[in-house]
Design a protein around this motif. Structure first.
Motif, PDB file in Angstrom:
ATOM      1  N   UNK A 226      20.485   2.417  31.717  1.00 31.26           N
ATOM      2  CA  UNK A 226      21.845   1.875  31.637  1.00 31.26           C
ATOM      3  C   UNK A 226      21.808   0.384  31.288  1.00 31.26           C
ATOM      4  N   UNK A 227      20.937  -0.358  31.981  1.00 31.28           N
ATOM      5  CA  UNK A 227      20.823  -1.797  31.737  1.00 31.28           C
ATOM      6  C   UNK A 227      20.363  -2.084  30.309  1.00 31.28           C
ATOM      7  N   UNK A 228      19.426  -1.267  29.830  1.00 31.54           N
ATOM      8  CA  UNK A 228      18.893  -1.418  28.470  1.00 31.54           C
ATOM      9  C   UNK A 228      20.003  -1.250  27.426  1.00 31.54           C
ATOM     10  N   UNK A 229      20.773  -0.163  27.553  1.00 30.04           N
ATOM     11  CA  UNK A 229      21.869   0.081  26.599  1.00 30.04           C
ATOM     12  C   UNK A 229      22.931  -1.008  26.664  1.00 30.04           C
ATOM     13  N   UNK A 230      23.221  -1.458  27.889  1.00 30.61           N
ATOM     14  CA  UNK A 230      24.234  -2.498  28.069  1.00 30.61           C
ATOM     15  C   UNK A 230      23.809  -3.794  27.373  1.00 30.61           C
ATOM     16  N   UNK A 231      22.545  -4.146  27.539  1.00 33.96           N
ATOM     17  CA  UNK A 231      22.023  -5.378  26.937  1.00 33.96           C
ATOM     18  C   UNK A 231      21.951  -5.267  25.408  1.00 33.96           C
ATOM     19  N   UNK A 252      20.529   0.469  12.096  1.00 33.69           N
ATOM     20  CA  UNK A 252      20.397   1.940  12.087  1.00 33.69           C
ATOM     21  C   UNK A 252      19.221   2.398  12.939  1.00 33.69           C
ATOM     22  N   UNK A 253      18.107   1.673  12.843  1.00 39.76           N
ATOM     23  CA  UNK A 253      16.930   2.011  13.659  1.00 39.76           C
ATOM     24  C   UNK A 253      17.266   1.947  15.148  1.00 39.76           C
ATOM     25  N   UNK A 254      18.003   0.904  15.515  1.00 41.99           N
ATOM     26  CA  UNK A 254      18.410   0.752  16.916  1.00 41.99           C
ATOM     27  C   UNK A 254      19.312   1.900  17.356  1.00 41.99           C
ATOM     28  N   UNK A 255      20.284   2.235  16.526  1.00 48.35           N
ATOM     29  CA  UNK A 255      21.217   3.321  16.864  1.00 48.35           C
ATOM     30  C   UNK A 255      20.482   4.651  16.981  1.00 48.35           C
ATOM     31  N   UNK A 256      19.547   4.904  16.068  1.00 43.36           N
ATOM     32  CA  UNK A 256      18.804   6.180  16.068  1.00 43.36           C
ATOM     33  C   UNK A 256      17.995   6.361  17.349  1.00 43.36           C
ATOM     34  N   UNK A 257      17.254   5.313  17.749  1.00 39.59           N
ATOM     35  CA  UNK A 257      16.412   5.448  18.936  1.00 39.59           C
ATOM     36  C   UNK A 257      17.269   5.424  20.211  1.00 39.59           C
ATOM     37  N   UNK A 291      10.934   6.408  25.327  1.00 43.10           N
ATOM     38  CA  UNK A 291      12.122   6.111  24.511  1.00 43.10           C
ATOM     39  C   UNK A 291      12.622   4.694  24.802  1.00 43.10           C
ATOM     40  N   UNK A 292      12.686   4.345  26.081  1.00 46.82           N
ATOM     41  CA  UNK A 292      13.168   3.006  26.470  1.00 46.82           C
ATOM     42  C   UNK A 292      12.259   1.910  25.920  1.00 46.82           C
ATOM     43  N   UNK A 293      10.950   2.145  25.974  1.00 51.00           N
ATOM     44  CA  UNK A 293      10.002   1.144  25.447  1.00 51.00           C
ATOM     45  C   UNK A 293      10.207   0.955  23.937  1.00 51.00           C
ATOM     46  N   UNK A 294      10.467   2.069  23.249  1.00 46.87           N
ATOM     47  CA  UNK A 294      10.714   1.998  21.800  1.00 46.87           C
ATOM     48  C   UNK A 294      11.981   1.206  21.509  1.00 46.87           C
ATOM     49  N   UNK A 295      13.053   1.480  22.279  1.00 44.53           N
ATOM     50  CA  UNK A 295      14.312   0.747  22.102  1.00 44.53           C
ATOM     51  C   UNK A 295      14.069  -0.752  22.274  1.00 44.53           C
ATOM     52  N   UNK A 296      13.331  -1.105  23.309  1.00 46.86           N
ATOM     53  CA  UNK A 296      13.077  -2.526  23.587  1.00 46.86           C
ATOM     54  C   UNK A 296      12.197  -3.159  22.511  1.00 46.86           C
ATOM     55  N   UNK A 297      11.217  -2.409  22.009  1.00 45.30           N
ATOM     56  CA  UNK A 297      10.346  -2.928  20.933  1.00 45.30           C
ATOM     57  C   UNK A 297      11.147  -3.164  19.654  1.00 45.30           C
ATOM     58  N   UNK A 298      11.988  -2.180  19.305  1.00 44.54           N
ATOM     59  CA  UNK A 298      12.788  -2.304  18.079  1.00 44.54           C
ATOM     60  C   UNK A 298      13.792  -3.454  18.219  1.00 44.54           C
ATOM     61  N   UNK A 299      14.362  -3.600  19.408  1.00 44.19           N
ATOM     62  CA  UNK A 299      15.302  -4.707  19.647  1.00 44.19           C
ATOM     63  C   UNK A 299      14.594  -6.045  19.453  1.00 44.19           C
ATOM     64  N   UNK A 300      13.393  -6.154  20.016  1.00 44.23           N
ATOM     65  CA  UNK A 300      12.652  -7.423  19.979  1.00 44.23           C
ATOM     66  C   UNK A 300      12.338  -7.880  18.556  1.00 44.23           C
ATOM     67  N   UNK A 301      12.086  -6.923  17.652  1.00 46.08           N
ATOM     68  CA  UNK A 301      11.734  -7.280  16.260  1.00 46.08           C
ATOM     69  C   UNK A 301      12.956  -7.327  15.346  1.00 46.08           C
ATOM     70  N   UNK A 302      14.134  -7.092  15.915  1.00 39.86           N
ATOM     71  CA  UNK A 302      15.365  -7.058  15.108  1.00 39.86           C
ATOM     72  C   UNK A 302      16.023  -8.437  15.046  1.00 39.86           C
ATOM     73  N   UNK A 303      16.908  -8.618  14.068  1.00 41.44           N
ATOM     74  CA  UNK A 303      17.629  -9.900  13.922  1.00 41.44           C
ATOM     75  C   UNK A 303      18.590 -10.165  15.073  1.00 41.44           C
ATOM     76  N   UNK A 304      18.891  -9.115  15.882  1.00 47.86           N
ATOM     77  CA  UNK A 304      19.843  -9.320  16.985  1.00 47.86           C
ATOM     78  C   UNK A 304      19.187  -9.995  18.192  1.00 47.86           C
TER      79      UNK A 304
END
Length: 335
Positions: A226-231, A252-257, A291-304
């Motif tokens: 929940x915290x991950x999605x909220x952030x 799109x990568x973020x939304x997919x994962x 899945x959560x680790x992937x979301x966090x990894x993709x977030x970290x390398x994203x422009x957001x």
């Protein structure tokens, strides 16, 4: 019923359009794509379709019976309106974002399906009468056409919308499990009480003390979801851009994962109910943690993810690892 033959042909044509919209890929047009022009055109085609649905419905709701020629003309107008909707949808190139395209495709599909439903309702209704079903079907087309005004206007808005839905589902799952754990030893007490005896003796519907220790760490993982999605939703809202192909693809990568979080949470939650199979819990928890680790990894390398946002990514990664390690320790004997 001969006067309705064009309607049968229309129904077949609409089904063909529906199949193409569902299965086909939008083409990359030769002309430079302009998003504002696309939205103006899509809005206009949805509006015309809504008007054609009204005309079609009215023509078959009163005497005198419509002539075959008029029925042919009405059917052609409806078919042309639906073809225009599909054509404009196909203008939207892949480069504008797969999340946005899926939402526009779903809205387009709803309009075509609505018109098929209306056509079928008219074909199955008595002549010169306006049935309740026909009124509902007409309203269904209107409602589907109104969706165009609520669609996200670019891929950043589309991903915000998708993440908001995911967060809502995960929040509900966390709330439901918290409620079950607070109910005491028996999560089924409100739905499985023996009507005659007023109690049950089946220990398979109770949590043991060992179960509860394990479930505490599972809840930690669910709360981390929940915290991950909220952030992630927060940074996509604040810093997400859809100005370049790279930014659009990152969103799109973020939304997919992120889409994988909700089903993973649900699977783990289901395995947490008694009788608890600790190995199943461990496997489902490992899947969710991955899945959560992937979301966090993709977030970290994203422009957001600006430098100021990296600390919470690190904190949540640690929280996922901490809870997963505790789950592994509790279930060590099951391997």
């Amino acid at each position: 019923m001969e006067g309705r033959e064009p309607l049968r042909e229309l129904r077949g044509a609409l089904h063909a359009v529906l199949a193409r919209v569902r299965e086909g890929e939008p083409g990359e047009g030769r002309e430079p794509f302009e998003l504002p022009r696309f939205w103006d055109a899509l809005g206009q085609t949805f509006k015309v379709t809504s008007q054609e649905a009204t005309k079609l419905s009215l023509a078959f709701s009163r005497a005198p019976q419509i002539s075959a020629e008029d029925c042919q003309k009405l059917s052609e107008d409806v078919q042309n309106a639906i073809l225009a909707v599909a054509t404009v949808y196909y203008w939207l190139p892949k480069g504008q974002g797969t999340t946005l395209r899926k939402m526009v495709r779903d809205a387009t599909t709803d309009v075509v399906e609505g018109m098929i439903q209306l056509t079928e309702t008219i074909l199955s209704s008595p002549l010169e009468s306006l049935s309740q079903e026909q009124l509902i079907s007409t309203g269904g087309v209107w409602e589907a056409c109104e969706q165009v005004y609520n669609l996200p206007r670019d891929n950043q808005a589309a991903v915000v919308s998708a993440l908001t839905v995911c967060l809502g589902v995960v929040k509900d799952a966390v709330k439901e499990m918290e409620h079950a754990l607070m109910e005491g030893q028996d999560p089924y007490s409100d739905i499985m009480e023996d009507e005659e005896l007023g109690f049950r003796g089946n220990r398979d519907t109770y949590w043991s003390e060992a179960d509860r220790k394990l479930l505490s760490s599972c809840m930690g993982l669910m709360k981390a979801s929940k915290a991950c999605l909220k952030k992630v939703l927060g940074v996509v809202k604040a810093y997400g851009k859809a100005d370049s192909l790279e930014q659009i693809a990152q969103l799109d990568d973020l939304a997919d994962i992120a889409n994988e979080i909700s089903p993973s949470v649900d699977e783990m939650a289901l395995s947490m109910y008694p009788p608890v199979n600790q190995l199943a819990v461990r496997l489902n928890a490992a899947k969710l943690a991955s899945v959560l680790k992937k979301v966090l990894e993709i977030t970290k390398t994203s422009h957001v993810c600006l430098p100021s946002e990296e600390s919470w990514v690190q904190f949540l990664t640690g929280a996922v690892d901490h809870n997963m390690n505790k789950i592994k320790n509790f279930t060590q004997g099951q391997l």
